[in-house]
Design an enzyme around this catalytic site. Structure first.
Site, PDB file in Angstrom:
ATOM      1  N   ARG A   1      -1.536   0.309  19.148  1.00 38.47           N
ATOM      2  CA  ARG A   1      -2.472  -0.370  18.500  1.00 38.47           C
ATOM      3  C   ARG A   1      -2.432  -1.926  18.851  1.00 38.47           C
ATOM      4  O   ARG A   1      -3.318  -2.838  18.796  1.00 38.47           O
ATOM      5  CB  ARG A   1      -2.471  -0.325  16.923  1.00 38.47           C
ATOM      6  CG  ARG A   1      -3.177   1.099  16.529  1.00 38.47           C
ATOM      7  CD  ARG A   1      -3.511   0.737  15.023  1.00 38.47           C
ATOM      8  NE  ARG A   1      -2.368   0.300  14.112  1.00 38.47           N
ATOM      9  CZ  ARG A   1      -1.443   1.276  13.425  1.00 38.47           C
ATOM     10  NH1 ARG A   1      -1.587   2.401  13.357  1.00 38.47           N
ATOM     11  NH2 ARG A   1      -0.479   0.561  12.715  1.00 38.47           N
ATOM     12  N   ARG A   2      -1.184  -2.404  19.177  1.00 33.67           N
ATOM     13  CA  ARG A   2      -0.750  -3.899  19.387  1.00 33.67           C
ATOM     14  C   ARG A   2      -1.375  -4.374  20.748  1.00 33.67           C
ATOM     15  O   ARG A   2      -1.403  -3.792  21.626  1.00 33.67           O
ATOM     16  CB  ARG A   2       0.545  -4.143  19.259  1.00 33.67           C
ATOM     17  CG  ARG A   2       1.271  -3.618  17.863  1.00 33.67           C
ATOM     18  CD  ARG A   2       2.752  -3.740  17.885  1.00 33.67           C
ATOM     19  NE  ARG A   2       3.495  -2.646  17.222  1.00 33.67           N
ATOM     20  CZ  ARG A   2       4.697  -2.279  17.550  1.00 33.67           C
ATOM     21  NH1 ARG A   2       5.369  -2.598  18.546  1.00 33.67           N
ATOM     22  NH2 ARG A   2       5.274  -1.289  16.658  1.00 33.67           N
TER      23      ARG A   2
ATOM     24  N   HIS B   1       1.971   2.973  16.663  1.00 35.34           N
ATOM     25  CA  HIS B   1       1.972   1.592  16.369  1.00 35.34           C
ATOM     26  C   HIS B   1       1.724   0.634  17.487  1.00 35.34           C
ATOM     27  O   HIS B   1       1.085  -0.265  17.909  1.00 35.34           O
ATOM     28  CB  HIS B   1       3.226   1.320  15.642  1.00 35.34           C
ATOM     29  CG  HIS B   1       2.774   1.508  14.048  1.00 35.34           C
ATOM     30  ND1 HIS B   1       2.848   0.746  13.022  1.00 35.34           N
ATOM     31  CD2 HIS B   1       2.511   2.864  13.462  1.00 35.34           C
ATOM     32  CE1 HIS B   1       2.860   1.257  11.852  1.00 35.34           C
ATOM     33  NE2 HIS B   1       2.526   2.603  11.817  1.00 35.34           N
ATOM     34  N   ARG B   2       2.751   1.168  18.493  1.00 38.70           N
ATOM     35  CA  ARG B   2       2.716   0.149  19.798  1.00 38.70           C
ATOM     36  C   ARG B   2       1.330   0.194  20.244  1.00 38.70           C
ATOM     37  O   ARG B   2       0.947  -0.883  20.902  1.00 38.70           O
ATOM     38  CB  ARG B   2       3.816   0.745  20.715  1.00 38.70           C
ATOM     39  CG  ARG B   2       5.252   0.523  20.066  1.00 38.70           C
ATOM     40  CD  ARG B   2       6.156   0.982  20.990  1.00 38.70           C
ATOM     41  NE  ARG B   2       7.565   0.610  20.715  1.00 38.70           N
ATOM     42  CZ  ARG B   2       8.696   1.035  21.031  1.00 38.70           C
ATOM     43  NH1 ARG B   2       8.877   2.222  21.812  1.00 38.70           N
ATOM     44  NH2 ARG B   2       9.960   0.578  20.683  1.00 38.70           N
TER      45      ARG B   2
ATOM     46  N   GLY C   1       0.753  -1.321   0.011  1.00 41.89           N
ATOM     47  CA  GLY C   1      -0.032   0.107  -0.112  1.00 41.89           C
ATOM     48  C   GLY C   1       0.707   1.047   0.053  1.00 41.89           C
ATOM     49  O   GLY C   1       1.945   1.305   0.322  1.00 41.89           O
TER      50      GLY C   1
ATOM     51  N   SER D   1      -2.236   4.453   3.583  1.00 43.98           N
ATOM     52  CA  SER D   1      -3.296   3.693   2.861  1.00 43.98           C
ATOM     53  C   SER D   1      -4.133   2.793   3.971  1.00 43.98           C
ATOM     54  O   SER D   1      -5.144   2.359   3.772  1.00 43.98           O
ATOM     55  CB  SER D   1      -2.842   2.903   1.902  1.00 43.98           C
ATOM     56  OG  SER D   1      -1.893   1.736   2.345  1.00 43.98           O
TER      57      SER D   1
ATOM     58  N   THR E   1      11.425  -2.919  11.402  1.00 47.60           N
ATOM     59  CA  THR E   1      12.732  -2.831  10.857  1.00 47.60           C
ATOM     60  C   THR E   1      13.145  -1.248  10.686  1.00 47.60           C
ATOM     61  O   THR E   1      14.060  -0.750  10.268  1.00 47.60           O
ATOM     62  CB  THR E   1      12.674  -2.960   9.383  1.00 47.60           C
ATOM     63  OG1 THR E   1      11.527  -2.465   8.785  1.00 47.60           O
ATOM     64  CG2 THR E   1      12.224  -4.668   9.427  1.00 47.60           C
TER      65      THR E   1
END
Length: 399
Positions: A273-274, A270-271, A228, A232, A253
């Site tokens: 959301r996990r 991001h963290r 994406g 996106s 990465t």
């Protein structure tokens, strides 16, 4: 043991009354769902919902033989009228077991939200577990064995499946049925796609199932590539594919980039959301992880891995590139794709789809664009499932 699903929708049903959203507007025919209610062997009714008697009649069943009505969750709004001849609804206290003269046993399962889950064992020894909307089991142990069928809020609480898988309550042969379906996911192909990624399926209202009978449910893809553009929704899609599984290893990465506040904010988002059960490894050394056994891997993302690989061979310098950097990078990519081919782990990888817009102004920029296109194509060739995410919508390219 025979199970008839009188309804498979959320407590308000689908479409929701007076809701103008796109999902509700398209919830027609088989995609329209009444509030979830289950009839077990014509004897036990799990959740009494409006119109249950009519729903049973449409499914070719009768409520005349029901000996026990059990409620799993608090019902908002006016009280539901109990049809003539049915016993008054009740609950089983958490941890207690109710034995019926018909040979059925019903054990109440504690939850992490208001309500009660019910584990039903039939006279034939088959076992099903029913969980109410918005709830996951609490206090599970690993000694009960796997259920033949689990009916749960797979879309709203995928972590419930993760918890059940972690203790072996959901195994390879467990038939997972999604119920309490709401307007969070568009009905039809998109719902089926998301459920298949979690190892679950949905059935229309009125469906009768034989608990313990094998169903040909698509296997969860072992290797998936999610492509994406910027923003996106590709990372969200990748995370969603594994949130029903415990002990995922999230491989970042991109590193920490000390001093870059904007990048730190992205990493923090991001963290958050996990799921809390996931672990994180910050590395570009992917080959050893793919060679090892262990829980599923989520690699985010290949484009940053390529940046690191190109840095390592000094691919940005034209002379270095022509003098051996290109060959060295090709070897790195081949090593990675070979590891993907040989891995036994469940794998979801994210990468950027580039090259559809402005041509980079520099030779190094064009080189990176071209190499990422080659990497994506080589990686995709080793995956059973490839998705392209555009404007938050996932388009299957393979699988």
């Amino acid at each position: 043991m025979e199970l008839t699903l009188l309804g498979t929708g959320a407590p308000e049903g689908l479409p929701r009354p007076d809701c103008p959203c796109a999902s509700c507007a398209s919830a027609l025919g088989e995609d329209a769902r009444a509030a979830t209610a289950l009839l077990v062997d014509g004897t036990v009714l799990l959740d009494l919902t409006p119109g249950a008697a009519f729903a049973a009649a449409r499914a070719g069943r009768s409520l005349g033989g029901v000996r026990q009505v059990l409620l799993s969750h608090p019902h908002d709004g006016p009280a539901v009228e109990v049809p003539a001849g049915l016993p008054q609804p009740g609950r089983v206290p958490d941890g207690s077991e109710l034995a019926l003269l018909t040979g059925h046993r019903v054990r109440a399962t504690p939850l992490d939200a208001p309500g009660t889950g019910y584990a039903v064992t039939g006279p034939d020894g088959r076992r099903l577990l029913y969980l109410p909307p918005g709830a996951a089991p609490a206090g599970l142990d690993a000694h009960g064995g796997s259920y033949d069928m689990v009916l749960a809020d797979v879309v709203g609480r995928p972590d419930a499946l993760a918890k059940l898988r972690a203790v072996g309550a959901v195994g390879p042969t467990t038939d997972v049925i999604a119920v309490h379906l709401d307007h969070d996911v568009p009905p039809g192909p998109e719902l089926r796609r998301r459920l298949a990624a979690a190892g679950a399926r949905a059935v229309p209202d009125g469906t009768t199932l034989d608990v313990g009978v094998y169903e040909d449910v698509p296997d969860v893809p072992r290797r998936t590539l999610v492509l994406g553009g910027a923003r996106s929704g590709k990372s969200v899609e990748a995370e969603r594919r594994l949130e029903a599984f415990p002990e995922v290893l999230y491989v970042a990465t991109g590193g920490t980039r000390n001093g870059d506040n904007e990048w730190a904010a992205r990493v923090s988002l991001h963290r958050e959301r996990r799921p809390g059960s996931w672990r994180t490894a910050e590395t570009c050394d992917l080959v050893p992880l793919l060679a090892e056994g262990g829980p599923p891997l989520l690699i985010d993302c290949l484009s940053l891995w390529l940046t690191d690989a190109m840095d390592s061979v000094n691919a940005w310098d034209d002379a270095e590139w022509a003098g051996g950097g290109e060959r060295a990078l090709r070897a790195r990519v081949e090593e990675l794709t070979s590891a993907v081919r040989g891995t036994r782990r469940t794998l979801v990888a994210v990468s950027n789809e580039v090259g559809s817009g402005i041509v980079p102004a520099t030779a190094s920029g064009r080189r990176y664009r071209d190499e990422l296109g080659r990497l994506n194509a080589a990686f995709a060739a080793e995956c059973e499932h490839v998705l392209l995410v555009v404007a938050g919508q996932a388009l299957p390219l393979r699988g």
